[in-house]
Design a protein around this motif. Structure first.
Motif, PDB file in Angstrom:
ATOM      1  N   ALA A  53      -2.289  -5.209  -2.282  1.00 17.64           N
ATOM      2  CA  ALA A  53      -2.481  -4.910  -0.862  1.00 17.64           C
ATOM      3  C   ALA A  53      -3.884  -5.297  -0.416  1.00 17.64           C
ATOM      4  O   ALA A  53      -4.080  -5.832   0.692  1.00 17.64           O
ATOM      5  CB  ALA A  53      -2.236  -3.425  -0.596  1.00 17.64           C
ATOM      6  N   ALA A  63       0.829  -1.202   0.000  1.00 16.25           N
ATOM      7  CA  ALA A  63       0.000   0.000   0.000  1.00 16.25           C
ATOM      8  C   ALA A  63       0.870   1.260   0.000  1.00 16.25           C
ATOM      9  O   ALA A  63       0.577   2.231  -0.716  1.00 16.25           O
ATOM     10  CB  ALA A  63      -0.938  -0.006   1.198  1.00 16.25           C
ATOM     11  N   LEU A 116      -8.813   0.196  -0.624  1.00 19.65           N
ATOM     12  CA  LEU A 116      -7.681  -0.057  -1.506  1.00 19.65           C
ATOM     13  C   LEU A 116      -8.150  -0.369  -2.932  1.00 19.65           C
ATOM     14  O   LEU A 116      -7.554   0.095  -3.914  1.00 19.65           O
ATOM     15  CB  LEU A 116      -6.853  -1.219  -0.963  1.00 19.65           C
ATOM     16  CG  LEU A 116      -6.124  -0.931   0.364  1.00 19.65           C
ATOM     17  CD1 LEU A 116      -5.573  -2.220   0.963  1.00 19.65           C
ATOM     18  CD2 LEU A 116      -5.004   0.084   0.138  1.00 19.65           C
ATOM     19  N   TYR A 137      -2.046  -1.509  -5.261  1.00 14.97           N
ATOM     20  CA  TYR A 137      -3.217  -1.346  -4.399  1.00 14.97           C
ATOM     21  C   TYR A 137      -4.050  -2.630  -4.385  1.00 14.97           C
ATOM     22  O   TYR A 137      -4.558  -3.044  -3.338  1.00 14.97           O
ATOM     23  CB  TYR A 137      -4.074  -0.176  -4.876  1.00 14.97           C
ATOM     24  CG  TYR A 137      -3.637   1.181  -4.366  1.00 14.97           C
ATOM     25  CD1 TYR A 137      -3.372   1.393  -3.015  1.00 14.97           C
ATOM     26  CD2 TYR A 137      -3.501   2.262  -5.251  1.00 14.97           C
ATOM     27  CE1 TYR A 137      -2.972   2.644  -2.557  1.00 14.97           C
ATOM     28  CE2 TYR A 137      -3.103   3.516  -4.796  1.00 14.97           C
ATOM     29  CZ  TYR A 137      -2.837   3.695  -3.449  1.00 14.97           C
ATOM     30  OH  TYR A 137      -2.444   4.930  -2.988  1.00 14.97           O
TER      31      TYR A 137
END
Length: 406
Positions: A385, A363, A398, A382
Motif C-alpha cells: 500500500a 491497506a 504505512l 502495508y
C-alpha cells in the motif's frame, strides 16, 4: 493568494468576453506575470484588479491574433474601454460569486460528466492534471486530452457565462456537487507531496458549497454535501501528530475535533434527514455524524454505519463505497466477516485493481490481517500500500505500521 484569485479573474474575463478557452490562457499568463513581478515589487493593494488588468491586456493580444480579426477587434475594443474605466472592470457579479458561476459554466450540459469534473477541477479548484487524474482514477495523458477537448467543446457550443436554466439545473447542479466533493477530498488527503492535507482546497470547497447552499436552500443534497464536508473537516486538527505523522481515527485526540463544525454539520443533516428523498451526500453526512457523536472509538455505532453504507452502496455502487462498507462490517461484526466481504467484493468488482481503491484495498486488507494476528501478512500488504501512494505522510505511516509488525 494566486490560487484563490485565479477563479475570480477567470470568471471576470469569461463574463466580459464569453470566451472561456482564451480567457484561461490569459489568466495563466497573468498569474505567471504576478509570480515574477510581486516578489520583487510587492503585492499590489488590489491583487485581483491587477490580475484582471493584465489578463485583459493579454486577452486583447489573443483576440487580435484570432482568425476572425474584425470580430475579435470589436471585443478587444470593449476590453480596452473596460481597462480605462475602473467602474467597468470585471469583478464579482452582484448576485453570485464568479467562482461559482464558473463552476456552472464548467458543468455545461454540452460536456460529458467526466469532462465537466476534469475541467472544473482544473479551472476552479486549481489542481494539476496529475492530481485530477488521481482523483478521477485515470491517467494524466487522458485527463490532459479531456480538458483540452472540453474547452474546444465549450467554444463550439457557444456556451455563455450564465446560470443554469430550469431544464438543465438538476444535471448541472449534480455535476457541481461531484466536483466540489472531489476538490474537498483532494484537499483533505492530498494525492501527492509532503503534506497530508491542502487546507486551501478544503477551505475553497467549503466556501463554494456554502455559497451553493445559499442559492438553493431547499436542496437537501446540497445541504447534505455541506454537512458532510463540515463533519469531515472537524477532525482535521487531530489527524496529524506532533511529529507530523498520520494519526488514525481510533487513536485521535477527540478533544481536538472542532465542536463548532460538528454542531453545524449535525444540525444541517438533522434538518434535511426527514425529507422524502435521501441522496448519497445525506447518507455520507449521516455516517460522519455518527462518528462525530461517539465520545470514544468503542462507542461508535458501527452496525448502524454498516447499514448506512449498504444503503449508500445501492445508490452509488462505487469501489470506494464498497471498500468503506468492508471497514464498517469488520468493525461491527469482526475481521473474519470483513475479510469474507472484501474477498467477495474484490472477486466481483475488482477492488484491488480499481484505480480509486487499489492502494486503500491493500491497506484495509492489511488491517484485517493485523486484527486476526497475521503480522507477517499485514506487514507485506502495508508495504504494498505504501508503494502505491505519492503522499509522503501517508506513505510514512504505512511503512511505520509494517516495521512495527516485523
Amino acid at each position: 493568494m494566486l490560487r484563490t484569485e485565479a477563479p475570480q479573474v477567470l470568471g471576470a474575463l469569461t463574463r466580459r468576453f464569453g470566451r472561456f478557452d482564451i480567457a484561461e490562457d490569459a489568466v495563466q499568463e497573468a498569474l505567471l506575470a504576478a509570480s515574477r513581478t510581486w516578489p520583487a515589487e510587492g503585492v499590489p493593494e488590489n491583487p485581483r484588479s491587477w490580475l484582471i488588468r493584465v489578463g485583459y491586456r493579454r486577452m486583447v493580444d489573443l483576440l487580435r491574433s484570432d482568425q476572425a480579426r474584425r470580430r475579435r477587434e470589436k471585443e478587444a475594443g470593449t476590453a480596452e474601454l473596460a481597462m480605462q474605466e475602473p467602474a467597468r472592470q470585471g469583478g464579482p457579479a452582484q448576485e453570485t460569486d464568479d467562482g461559482l458561476t464558473l463552476l456552472l459554466l464548467c458543468c455545461h450540459p454540452a460536456l460529458s460528466p467526466a469532462s465537466q469534473v476534469a475541467l472544473t477541477l482544473r479551472a476552479v479548484g486549481g489542481l494539476t492534471t496529475a492530481e485530477i487524474a488521481h482523483a478521477y482514477g485515470t491517467t494524466e495523458t487522458t485527463l490532459g486530452t479531456r480538458i483540452s477537448r472540453a474547452k474546444q467543446q465549450l467554444a463550439r457550443s457557444g456556451a455563455r457565462f450564465t446560470a443554469p436554466t430550469a431544464d438543465d439545473r438538476h444535471t448541472r447542479m449534480a455535476a457541481v456537487m461531484r466536483v466540489l466533493y472531489l476538490v474537498f477530498n483532494e484537499g483533505y488527503t492530498a494525492s501527492a507531496g509532503h503534506e497530508l492535507a491542502r487546507t486551501d482546497l478544503t477551505a475553497e470547497a467549503i466556501r463554494l458549497t456554502r455559497m451553493l447552499a445559499g442559492t438553493v436552500p431547499d436542496d437537501a443534497e446540497v445541504t447534505g454535501l455541506l454537512a458532510l464536508m463540515l463533519l469531515i473537516e472537524s477532525r482535521r486538527a487531530a489527524r496529524i501528530g506532533d511529529d507530523g505523522g498520520l494519526v488514525p481515527w481510533e487513536e485521535q485526540d477527540r478533544t481536538r475535533w472542532n465542536r463548532d463544525l460538528i454542531r453545524e454539520g449535525t444540525r444541517l443533516i438533522d434538518g434535511v434527514w426527514s425529507r422524502r428523498a435521501t441522496g448519497p451526500y445525506q447518507l455520507q453526512a449521516a455516517i460522519a455524524a455518527l462518528h462525530a457523536a461517539a465520545g470514544t472509538p468503542e462507542r461508535t455505532d458501527w452496525p448502524q454505519i454498516a447499514m448506512l453504507y449498504l444503503w449508500l452502496e445501492r445508490l452509488t455502487p462505487t469501489a470506494p463505497v464498497r471498500l468503506s462498507r468492508v471497514v464498517a462490517v469488520a468493525q461491527a461484526y469482526g475481521p473474519d466477516r470483513g475479510t469474507a466481504l472484501l474477498d467477495d467484493l474484490d472477486r466481483r468488482h475488482g477492488l484491488g485493481q480499481d484505480p480509486l481503491t487499489r492502494q486503500r484495498e491493500r491497506a484495509v486488507r492489511a488491517h484485517l490481517l493485523q486484527m486476526t494476528g497475521d503480522a507477517a501478512g499485514a506487514a507485506k500488504l502495508y508495504r504494498e500500500a505504501a508503494s502505491l501512494t505519492a503522499n509522503q505522510v501517508e506513505r510514512r505511516y504505512l511503512l511505520d505500521e509494517a516495521d512495527r509488525l516485523t
